[in-house]
Scaffold this motif. Structure first.
Motif, PDB file in Angstrom:
ATOM      1  N   ILE A  39      -5.939  -7.506  -7.113  1.00  0.00           N
ATOM      2  CA  ILE A  39      -5.515  -7.598  -5.608  1.00  0.00           C
ATOM      3  C   ILE A  39      -4.092  -7.961  -5.357  1.00  0.00           C
ATOM      4  CG2 ILE A  39      -5.841  -9.041  -3.505  1.00  0.00           C
ATOM      5  CD1 ILE A  39      -8.643  -9.009  -3.987  1.00  0.00           C
ATOM      6  N   TYR A  40      -3.530  -8.797  -6.324  1.00  0.00           N
ATOM      7  CA  TYR A  40      -2.215  -9.149  -6.370  1.00  0.00           C
ATOM      8  C   TYR A  40      -1.289  -8.057  -6.711  1.00  0.00           C
ATOM      9  CZ  TYR A  40       1.649 -11.916  -7.709  1.00  0.00           C
ATOM     10  OH  TYR A  40       3.003 -12.470  -7.812  1.00  0.00           O
ATOM     11  N   LEU A  41      -1.404  -7.303  -7.729  1.00  0.00           N
ATOM     12  CA  LEU A  41      -0.816  -6.296  -8.299  1.00  0.00           C
ATOM     13  C   LEU A  41      -0.649  -5.238  -7.176  1.00  0.00           C
ATOM     14  CD1 LEU A  41      -1.341  -6.313 -12.204  1.00  0.00           C
ATOM     15  CD2 LEU A  41       0.563  -7.486 -10.818  1.00  0.00           C
ATOM     16  N   SER A  42      -1.494  -5.057  -6.715  1.00  0.00           N
ATOM     17  CA  SER A  42      -1.773  -3.832  -5.564  1.00  0.00           C
ATOM     18  C   SER A  42      -1.026  -4.162  -4.208  1.00  0.00           C
ATOM     19  CB  SER A  42      -3.130  -3.048  -5.813  1.00  0.00           C
ATOM     20  OG  SER A  42      -3.991  -4.059  -5.051  1.00  0.00           O
ATOM     21  N   THR A  43      -1.219  -5.480  -3.900  1.00  0.00           N
ATOM     22  CA  THR A  43      -1.208  -5.799  -2.570  1.00  0.00           C
ATOM     23  C   THR A  43       0.015  -6.786  -2.561  1.00  0.00           C
ATOM     24  OG1 THR A  43      -2.776  -7.135  -2.188  1.00  0.00           O
ATOM     25  CG2 THR A  43      -3.157  -4.905  -1.692  1.00  0.00           C
ATOM     26  N   GLY A  44       0.240  -7.609  -3.251  1.00  0.00           N
ATOM     27  CA  GLY A  44       0.827  -8.847  -3.481  1.00  0.00           C
ATOM     28  C   GLY A  44       0.262  -9.967  -2.708  1.00  0.00           C
ATOM     29  N   ILE A  45      -1.099  -9.761  -2.446  1.00  0.00           N
ATOM     30  CA  ILE A  45      -1.692 -10.783  -1.632  1.00  0.00           C
ATOM     31  C   ILE A  45      -2.343 -11.919  -2.741  1.00  0.00           C
ATOM     32  CG2 ILE A  45      -3.988 -11.414  -0.404  1.00  0.00           C
ATOM     33  CD1 ILE A  45      -3.327  -8.799   1.134  1.00  0.00           C
ATOM     34  N   ILE A  46      -2.093 -13.001  -2.599  1.00  0.00           N
ATOM     35  CA  ILE A  46      -2.875 -14.265  -3.458  1.00  0.00           C
ATOM     36  C   ILE A  46      -4.289 -14.508  -3.006  1.00  0.00           C
ATOM     37  CG2 ILE A  46      -2.736 -16.337  -4.490  1.00  0.00           C
ATOM     38  CD1 ILE A  46       0.384 -15.877  -4.542  1.00  0.00           C
TER      39      ILE A  46
ATOM     40  N   GLN B 153      -4.522 -11.902  11.287  1.00  0.00           N
ATOM     41  CA  GLN B 153      -3.946 -10.646  10.888  1.00  0.00           C
ATOM     42  C   GLN B 153      -4.722 -10.481   9.554  1.00  0.00           C
ATOM     43  OE1 GLN B 153      -1.128 -11.006   8.285  1.00  0.00           O
ATOM     44  NE2 GLN B 153       0.391  -9.604   8.753  1.00  0.00           N
TER      45      GLN B 153
ATOM     46  N   VAL C  87     -13.737  -7.573   3.912  1.00  0.00           N
ATOM     47  CA  VAL C  87     -13.872  -6.842   2.854  1.00  0.00           C
ATOM     48  C   VAL C  87     -13.880  -7.484   1.394  1.00  0.00           C
ATOM     49  CG1 VAL C  87     -12.827  -4.750   1.813  1.00  0.00           C
ATOM     50  CG2 VAL C  87     -12.807  -5.165   4.300  1.00  0.00           C
TER      51      VAL C  87
ATOM     52  N   MET D 170       1.709 -12.208   2.923  1.00  0.00           N
ATOM     53  CA  MET D 170       0.944 -11.606   3.813  1.00  0.00           C
ATOM     54  C   MET D 170       1.967 -10.677   4.484  1.00  0.00           C
ATOM     55  SD  MET D 170      -1.866 -13.009   3.870  1.00  0.00           S
ATOM     56  CE  MET D 170      -2.459 -14.047   2.782  1.00  0.00           C
ATOM     57  N   SER D 171       1.007  -9.452   4.486  1.00  0.00           N
ATOM     58  CA  SER D 171       1.842  -8.348   5.254  1.00  0.00           C
ATOM     59  C   SER D 171       0.709  -7.290   5.842  1.00  0.00           C
ATOM     60  CB  SER D 171       2.527  -7.622   3.858  1.00  0.00           C
ATOM     61  OG  SER D 171       1.690  -6.959   3.240  1.00  0.00           O
ATOM     62  N   ASP D 172       1.321  -6.324   6.580  1.00  0.00           N
ATOM     63  CA  ASP D 172       0.434  -5.564   7.277  1.00  0.00           C
ATOM     64  C   ASP D 172      -0.164  -4.547   6.308  1.00  0.00           C
ATOM     65  OD1 ASP D 172       2.693  -5.834   9.787  1.00  0.00           O
ATOM     66  OD2 ASP D 172       0.703  -6.392   9.998  1.00  0.00           O
TER      67      ASP D 172
ATOM     68  N   PHE E 173      -5.474   0.255   0.825  1.00  0.00           N
ATOM     69  CA  PHE E 173      -5.121  -1.090   1.236  1.00  0.00           C
ATOM     70  C   PHE E 173      -6.701  -1.738   0.907  1.00  0.00           C
ATOM     71  CE2 PHE E 173      -5.464  -4.896   3.490  1.00  0.00           C
ATOM     72  CZ  PHE E 173      -4.604  -5.704   3.019  1.00  0.00           C
ATOM     73  N   MET E 174      -7.461  -1.245   1.674  1.00  0.00           N
ATOM     74  CA  MET E 174      -8.858  -2.002   1.695  1.00  0.00           C
ATOM     75  C   MET E 174      -9.609  -1.550   0.526  1.00  0.00           C
ATOM     76  SD  MET E 174      -9.365  -4.027   4.282  1.00  0.00           S
ATOM     77  CE  MET E 174      -8.889  -4.439   6.129  1.00  0.00           C
TER      78      MET E 174
ATOM     79  N   ILE F 271      -8.757  -4.080  -2.256  1.00  0.00           N
ATOM     80  CA  ILE F 271      -9.168  -5.424  -1.720  1.00  0.00           C
ATOM     81  C   ILE F 271     -10.795  -5.328  -2.286  1.00  0.00           C
ATOM     82  CG2 ILE F 271      -9.996  -6.925   0.069  1.00  0.00           C
ATOM     83  CD1 ILE F 271      -6.999  -7.066  -0.342  1.00  0.00           C
TER      84      ILE F 271
ATOM     85  N   ALA G  40       4.671  -5.015  -4.261  1.00  0.00           N
ATOM     86  CA  ALA G  40       3.515  -4.254  -4.476  1.00  0.00           C
ATOM     87  C   ALA G  40       3.399  -3.030  -3.884  1.00  0.00           C
ATOM     88  CB  ALA G  40       2.493  -5.172  -3.835  1.00  0.00           C
ATOM     89  N   PRO G  41       2.847  -2.162  -4.570  1.00  0.00           N
ATOM     90  CA  PRO G  41       3.009  -0.748  -4.217  1.00  0.00           C
ATOM     91  C   PRO G  41       2.139  -0.453  -2.790  1.00  0.00           C
ATOM     92  CG  PRO G  41       1.558  -0.792  -6.052  1.00  0.00           C
ATOM     93  CD  PRO G  41       2.197  -2.073  -5.771  1.00  0.00           C
ATOM     94  N   LEU G  42       1.235  -0.929  -2.640  1.00  0.00           N
ATOM     95  CA  LEU G  42       0.322  -0.558  -1.342  1.00  0.00           C
ATOM     96  C   LEU G  42       0.783  -1.491   0.009  1.00  0.00           C
ATOM     97  CD1 LEU G  42      -3.389  -0.646  -2.592  1.00  0.00           C
ATOM     98  CD2 LEU G  42      -1.664   1.083  -2.421  1.00  0.00           C
ATOM     99  N   THR G  43       1.972  -2.502  -0.289  1.00  0.00           N
ATOM    100  CA  THR G  43       2.149  -3.271   0.885  1.00  0.00           C
ATOM    101  C   THR G  43       3.555  -3.261   1.006  1.00  0.00           C
ATOM    102  OG1 THR G  43       1.728  -5.144   0.042  1.00  0.00           O
ATOM    103  CG2 THR G  43      -0.101  -4.546   1.094  1.00  0.00           C
TER     104      THR G  43
ATOM    105  N   THR H  80       5.060  -5.713  -0.264  1.00  0.00           N
ATOM    106  CA  THR H  80       5.342  -7.251  -0.382  1.00  0.00           C
ATOM    107  C   THR H  80       5.922  -7.643  -1.635  1.00  0.00           C
ATOM    108  OG1 THR H  80       3.323  -7.765   0.972  1.00  0.00           O
ATOM    109  CG2 THR H  80       3.967  -9.423  -0.219  1.00  0.00           C
TER     110      THR H  80
ATOM    111  N   TYR I   1       6.352  -9.876  -4.830  1.00  0.00           N
ATOM    112  CA  TYR I   1       5.661 -10.667  -5.693  1.00  0.00           C
ATOM    113  C   TYR I   1       6.310 -12.175  -5.730  1.00  0.00           C
ATOM    114  CZ  TYR I   1       3.425  -6.515  -7.482  1.00  0.00           C
ATOM    115  OH  TYR I   1       2.731  -5.192  -7.572  1.00  0.00           O
ATOM    116  N   ALA I   2       5.087 -13.010  -5.586  1.00  0.00           N
ATOM    117  CA  ALA I   2       5.568 -14.440  -5.605  1.00  0.00           C
ATOM    118  C   ALA I   2       4.351 -15.283  -6.009  1.00  0.00           C
ATOM    119  CB  ALA I   2       5.885 -15.195  -4.004  1.00  0.00           C
TER     120      ALA I   2
END
Lengths: 168, 147
Positions: free
Chosen positions: A37-44, A71, A78, B1-3, B9-10, B13, B71-74, B76, B78-79
């Motif tokens: 999840i982190y590498l593909s979206t940057g989301i932690i 948001q 999911v 957080m990003s759109d 994306f889904m 996840i 990040a490729p999909l968003t 965003t 990295y942090a």
């Protein structure tokens, strides 16, 4: 090597009656899931924010309707469905003995503990995955303090419950 | 957080959640008894779960923040996961710890427990939502009173 096996086993069996491998493999997969999840979206990803973000679907309380919750609430659902599916994949398909498993922990402990977990994780900004895995992996001092705190109190509580003769 | 911008994306996840849940099930963390065994010092295996997971994510954080860009999909940046420290971090940790020690269950593991067919875990999930709601309600009220 064979000569050492009993020696190793006797020392480790006390500490690790179920062995080490399932724990290590499981832990690496937990980390890998968060990493995907982190590498593909940057989301932690953390698991407990889902509790508050999901409440925004049904509650008008201000805190749950903050921008970052509303948001992110869809992908958090999911994420949670993914966790359920992954566990089901193991429990019902890949496990050596595929079948449903049921806990013997009393309902009142699950409910009461659940309430405290719901309060504590949201007040403390995270749980075992957010602070424990991602925060510790980030070497965040905030997370290290939180983890040390919940570990100490969880151990104390579990020992006390056992001492009072409540089992499992 | 990003759109979310990508059709992937889904799915990303979901796959991440799937692997995450698989790990929680294999490690036994989806079973409260296994967690309680750890907290009662009967089985120290859980150290390898949290340790193994933290090492993997730690590597990912390190590589992403030093070598990679976005990040490729968003898109965003990295942090690392760094949350501000305040008193709530400790108070919340205490309350969470007592709840975890009483029930042997934490949020991610509870969702995974549903997956392995453990229906009584719904008590814990209902409790978590109740607790999350209660603290959100009280904090929203307090914020309004303060203003």
């Amino acid at each position: 090597m064979d000569a050492f096996t009993p020696l190793l086993a006797s020392g480790l069996e006390g500490l690790f009656p179920r062995g080490i491998l399932p724990y290590l493999v499981g832990g690496v997969l937990v980390g890998l899931g968060a990493t995907i999840i982190y590498l593909s979206t940057g989301i932690i990803a953390g698991a407990s924010t889902f509790l508050e973000s999901t409440l925004s679907y049904v509650s008008g309380v201000e805190r749950f309707n903050r921008y970052k919750y509303v948001q992110s609430r869809d992908w958090r659902v999911v994420f949670t469905l993914g966790i359920i599916a992954g566990a089901a994949l193991w429990g019902f398909v890949l496990a050596p003995d595929p079948s449903a498993w049921t806990t013997d922990v009393q309902w009142w402990r699950l409910l009461g503990g659940g309430v405290l977990v719901g309060i504590g994780t949201r007040l403390g900004k995270g749980c075992t995955s957010g602070h424990g895995v991602c925060g510790v992996g980030s070497l965040s001092e905030t997370s290290l303090v939180n983890v040390a705190t919940f570990m100490a109190f969880a151990i104390g509580t579990a020992q006390l419950v056992a001492a009072l003769g409540v089992s499992p | 957080m990003s759109d979310q911008q990508s059709p992937w994306f889904m799915p990303a996840i979901f796959v991440g959640g799937l692997v995450f849940g698989l790990g929680l099930a294999i490690s036994g963390m989806a079973r409260p008894e296994v967690v309680l065994d750890f907290l009662q010092f009967d089985d120290f295996g859980l150290l390898f779960v949290m340790g193994g997971a933290a090492v993997v994510t730690g590597l990912a954080f390190f590589v992403a923040t030093t070598v990679l860009d976005r990040a490729p999909l968003t898109g965003t940046a990295y942090a690392r996961r760094v949350k501000e420290f305040d008193r709530n971090v400790v108070v919340g940790g205490v309350i969470f710890g007592v709840g975890w020690g009483l029930s042997g269950i934490c949020p991610g593991a509870a969702y995974a427990s549903v997956g392995i067919g453990n229906l009584p875990i719904l008590w814990a999930i209902a409790g978590m939502f109740l607790g999350a709601y209660a603290q959100g309600y009280v904090r929203s009220r307090l914020a309004n009173t303060a203003n």
